[in-house]
Design an enzyme around this catalytic site. Structure first.
Site, mmCIF file in Angstrom:
data_model
loop_
_atom_site.group_PDB
_atom_site.id
_atom_site.type_symbol
_atom_site.label_atom_id
_atom_site.label_comp_id
_atom_site.label_asym_id
_atom_site.label_seq_id
_atom_site.Cartn_x
_atom_site.Cartn_y
_atom_site.Cartn_z
ATOM 1 N N GLU A 152 74.605 64.011 69.125
ATOM 2 C CA GLU A 152 74.075 64.590 70.366
ATOM 3 C C GLU A 152 74.006 63.531 71.467
ATOM 4 O O GLU A 152 74.324 63.804 72.623
ATOM 5 C CB GLU A 152 72.693 65.200 70.135
ATOM 6 C CG GLU A 152 72.133 65.892 71.366
ATOM 7 C CD GLU A 152 72.976 67.056 71.851
ATOM 8 O OE1 GLU A 152 73.267 67.113 73.066
ATOM 9 O OE2 GLU A 152 73.353 67.916 71.029
ATOM 10 N N GLU A 165 79.375 63.435 78.336
ATOM 11 C CA GLU A 165 79.190 64.352 79.467
ATOM 12 C C GLU A 165 78.872 63.588 80.746
ATOM 13 O O GLU A 165 79.394 63.910 81.816
ATOM 14 C CB GLU A 165 78.067 65.347 79.168
ATOM 15 C CG GLU A 165 78.454 66.410 78.165
ATOM 16 C CD GLU A 165 77.326 67.388 77.883
ATOM 17 O OE1 GLU A 165 76.179 67.163 78.340
ATOM 18 O OE2 GLU A 165 77.593 68.386 77.193
#
Length: 121
Positions: A70, A77
């Site tokens: 994650e 991102e």
């Protein structure tokens, strides 16, 4: 980054940078907050049900993998967003693939966790 002198930082400084990244991700990323809450519940359940030491280590490894993926997804991102302000198919694909890695590891972890906890009920 090359030329920023980061290699001259002490081990303590490098660890503090890493811890800062973990804290930033935990504060900013809702998915990571959910995953950490689930991890807390799973670890509490493991303690209550007194699963074996080996099973506990497996649970810890799975939690570490999901949380780490994650954070990698979050970093990817942010880099993609930094590189391009405009929508691009490759940027979308990169983000979707990274999110897919987190999802697949989460599903696999849930299956393995179920296999560990199911017999205790």
């Amino acid at each position: 980054m090359k030329g920023d002198g980061s290699s001259s930082y002490s081990l303590w400084h490098r660890i503090s940078f890493a811890l800062s990244g973990i804290v930033q991700a935990a504060k900013a990323e809702k998915n990571l907050q959910i995953q950490l809450a689930i991890a807390f519940i799973v670890l509490t359940l493991a303690w209550i049900l007194e699963i074996s030491r080996t099973e506990f280590f497996i649970i810890l490894l799975l939690i570490g993998q999901v949380v780490s993926l994650e954070m990698v997804n979050t970093a990817l991102e942010r880099v993609v967003d930094l590189v391009s302000d405009e929508w691009h198919a490759l940027a979308k694909a990169a983000k979707d693939i990274a999110a897919g890695a987190v999802l697949s590891m989460s599903v696999i972890s849930a299956i393995i966790g179920g296999m560990i906890f199911w017999p205790t009920f």
